[in-house]
Motif scaffolding. Structure first.
Motif, PDB file in Angstrom:
ATOM      1  N   UNK A  17     -41.176  -7.226   2.270  1.00 58.02           N
ATOM      2  CA  UNK A  17     -40.053  -7.331   4.168  1.00 58.02           C
ATOM      3  C   UNK A  17     -40.945  -8.113   4.665  1.00 58.02           C
ATOM      4  N   UNK A  18     -41.942  -8.150   4.570  1.00 55.70           N
ATOM      5  CA  UNK A  18     -43.128  -9.531   4.848  1.00 55.70           C
ATOM      6  C   UNK A  18     -42.043 -10.792   4.971  1.00 55.70           C
ATOM      7  N   UNK A  19     -42.862 -11.249   3.428  1.00 50.50           N
ATOM      8  CA  UNK A  19     -42.637 -12.337   3.226  1.00 50.50           C
ATOM      9  C   UNK A  19     -40.515 -12.839   3.595  1.00 50.50           C
ATOM     10  N   UNK A  20     -39.829 -11.562   3.826  1.00 47.65           N
ATOM     11  CA  UNK A  20     -38.419 -11.994   3.792  1.00 47.65           C
ATOM     12  C   UNK A  20     -38.632 -12.166   5.640  1.00 47.65           C
ATOM     13  N   UNK A  21     -38.746 -11.514   6.468  1.00 45.02           N
ATOM     14  CA  UNK A  21     -39.108 -11.484   7.312  1.00 45.02           C
ATOM     15  C   UNK A  21     -39.258 -12.902   8.273  1.00 45.02           C
ATOM     16  N   UNK A  22     -40.404 -13.008   7.338  1.00 46.54           N
ATOM     17  CA  UNK A  22     -41.004 -14.445   7.481  1.00 46.54           C
ATOM     18  C   UNK A  22     -40.648 -15.892   6.908  1.00 46.54           C
ATOM     19  N   UNK A  23     -39.829 -15.979   6.064  1.00 48.67           N
ATOM     20  CA  UNK A  23     -39.074 -17.008   5.934  1.00 48.67           C
ATOM     21  C   UNK A  23     -37.871 -16.767   6.631  1.00 48.67           C
ATOM     22  N   UNK A  24     -37.401 -15.645   7.288  1.00 42.97           N
ATOM     23  CA  UNK A  24     -35.385 -16.031   7.863  1.00 42.97           C
ATOM     24  C   UNK A  24     -36.288 -16.249   9.170  1.00 42.97           C
ATOM     25  N   UNK A  25     -37.994 -15.862   9.912  1.00 42.17           N
ATOM     26  CA  UNK A  25     -38.060 -16.609  10.978  1.00 42.17           C
ATOM     27  C   UNK A  25     -37.697 -17.815  10.818  1.00 42.17           C
ATOM     28  N   UNK A  26     -37.615 -19.074   9.747  1.00 39.18           N
ATOM     29  CA  UNK A  26     -38.603 -20.343  10.071  1.00 39.18           C
ATOM     30  C   UNK A  26     -37.390 -21.500   9.312  1.00 39.18           C
ATOM     31  N   UNK A  27     -36.544 -21.790  10.335  1.00 44.07           N
ATOM     32  CA  UNK A  27     -35.484 -22.099  10.415  1.00 44.07           C
ATOM     33  C   UNK A  27     -35.347 -22.963   8.970  1.00 44.07           C
ATOM     34  N   UNK A  28     -36.948 -23.682   8.024  1.00 37.13           N
ATOM     35  CA  UNK A  28     -36.839 -24.335   7.847  1.00 37.13           C
ATOM     36  C   UNK A  28     -36.106 -24.056   5.723  1.00 37.13           C
ATOM     37  N   UNK A  29     -36.788 -22.840   5.917  1.00 39.69           N
ATOM     38  CA  UNK A  29     -37.005 -21.693   4.093  1.00 39.69           C
ATOM     39  C   UNK A  29     -35.322 -21.427   4.601  1.00 39.69           C
ATOM     40  N   UNK A  30     -34.906 -21.095   5.901  1.00 35.26           N
ATOM     41  CA  UNK A  30     -33.367 -20.901   5.575  1.00 35.26           C
ATOM     42  C   UNK A  30     -32.270 -21.827   5.126  1.00 35.26           C
ATOM     43  N   UNK A  31     -32.311 -23.268   6.053  1.00 36.74           N
ATOM     44  CA  UNK A  31     -31.882 -24.209   4.612  1.00 36.74           C
ATOM     45  C   UNK A  31     -32.224 -24.820   3.290  1.00 36.74           C
ATOM     46  N   UNK A  32     -33.774 -24.063   2.858  1.00 31.15           N
ATOM     47  CA  UNK A  32     -33.806 -24.916   1.997  1.00 31.15           C
ATOM     48  C   UNK A  32     -32.878 -23.292   1.089  1.00 31.15           C
ATOM     49  N   UNK A  33     -32.764 -22.345   1.400  1.00 34.11           N
ATOM     50  CA  UNK A  33     -32.455 -21.165   0.609  1.00 34.11           C
ATOM     51  C   UNK A  33     -30.995 -21.548   0.045  1.00 34.11           C
ATOM     52  N   UNK A  34     -30.439 -22.258   2.129  1.00 35.51           N
ATOM     53  CA  UNK A  34     -29.063 -22.272   1.876  1.00 35.51           C
ATOM     54  C   UNK A  34     -28.352 -24.191   0.801  1.00 35.51           C
ATOM     55  N   UNK A  35     -29.708 -24.511   0.965  1.00 40.30           N
ATOM     56  CA  UNK A  35     -29.582 -26.470   0.025  1.00 40.30           C
ATOM     57  C   UNK A  35     -29.598 -25.996  -1.639  1.00 40.30           C
ATOM     58  N   UNK A  36     -30.106 -24.863  -1.627  1.00 39.67           N
ATOM     59  CA  UNK A  36     -30.553 -24.826  -3.246  1.00 39.67           C
ATOM     60  C   UNK A  36     -30.130 -23.208  -3.618  1.00 39.67           C
ATOM     61  N   UNK A  37     -28.210 -22.986  -3.757  1.00 39.52           N
ATOM     62  CA  UNK A  37     -27.958 -21.583  -4.007  1.00 39.52           C
ATOM     63  C   UNK A  37     -28.623 -20.833  -5.433  1.00 39.52           C
ATOM     64  N   UNK A  38     -28.465 -21.971  -6.670  1.00 41.41           N
ATOM     65  CA  UNK A  38     -28.949 -21.446  -7.219  1.00 41.41           C
ATOM     66  C   UNK A  38     -30.349 -20.522  -8.016  1.00 41.41           C
TER      67      UNK A  38
END
Length: 194
Positions: free
Chosen positions: A50-71
């Motif tokens: 939960x802590x890692x997920x909330x931190x990752x979602x709050x940073x825009x570059x993490x979300x864009x990296x996750x969307x850039x590499x869907x696999x």
């Protein structure tokens, strides 16, 4: 549903009234200890996720990296789901054993079973001659080898497990099979008959 043989407290009598009576007591300390350890592990795992997920979602570059590499994102999510399943399946079994109690009695030509737990219960009477035989099964667990006899019925839900390790006084598999009076069959033969 097979009875969990490691929780049986068995009493065998030598009189003619009751051939075999196995009483299942309520939860043991090992079940409570297992639930406590599993609960602490699950809290630590899911709290960290939960802590890692909330931190990752709050940073825009993490979300864009996750969307850039869907696999890669899919592999991470699948790994977390698998880890969760590896923890939650044993916890569900421990919870099912927590409130389970009942008895199994083989009296003459009748098998009586009454078990009650948190998630399920079963009660039935079945003639002994409807069982196809007795399969001797040896289970290997962390605590060692456990010898069990399984009364094999054509309907797997009516199988009855007798834990020989819990019988007082100690009984050999051969003498218990002779006492029950059913033919001995192998575990593979029992699976083939179904």
């Amino acid at each position: 549903m097979l009875a969990h043989a490691e929780d049986f407290l068995a009493k065998a009598s030598n009189d003619d009234d009751c051939l075999v009576r196995i009483e299942r007591s309520n939860a043991r300390w090992s079940t409570m200890l297992g639930l406590t350890a599993a609960g602490a592990t699950i809290l630590a795992l899911f709290g960290g996720m939960f802590l890692v997920t909330t931190q990752a979602i709050s940073e825009p570059e993490t979300v864009s990296l996750a969307l850039a590499k869907p696999m890669a994102t899919l592999q991470i999510v699948a790994g977390l789901l698998l880890l969760s399943a590896l923890l939650l399946v044993p916890v569900r079994r421990l919870l099912a054993d927590l409130g389970r109690e009942g008895f199994v009695e083989i009296d003459g030509n009748i098998v009586r079973v009454a078990e009650k737990g948190l998630f399920s219960s079963r009660t039935f009477r079945e003639p002994l001659d409807r069982y196809e035989g007795v399969a001797h099964r040896i289970r290997t667990t962390v605590s060692g080898l456990h010898h069990e006899l399984v009364l094999v019925h054509p309907d797997a839900r009516r199988d009855v497990v007798i834990a020989l390790d819990r019988l007082e006084p100690a009984v050999s598999p051969a003498s218990m099979i002779a006492r029950i009076g059913l033919p001995e069959i192998t575990a593979s033969e029992a699976a083939r008959r179904r």
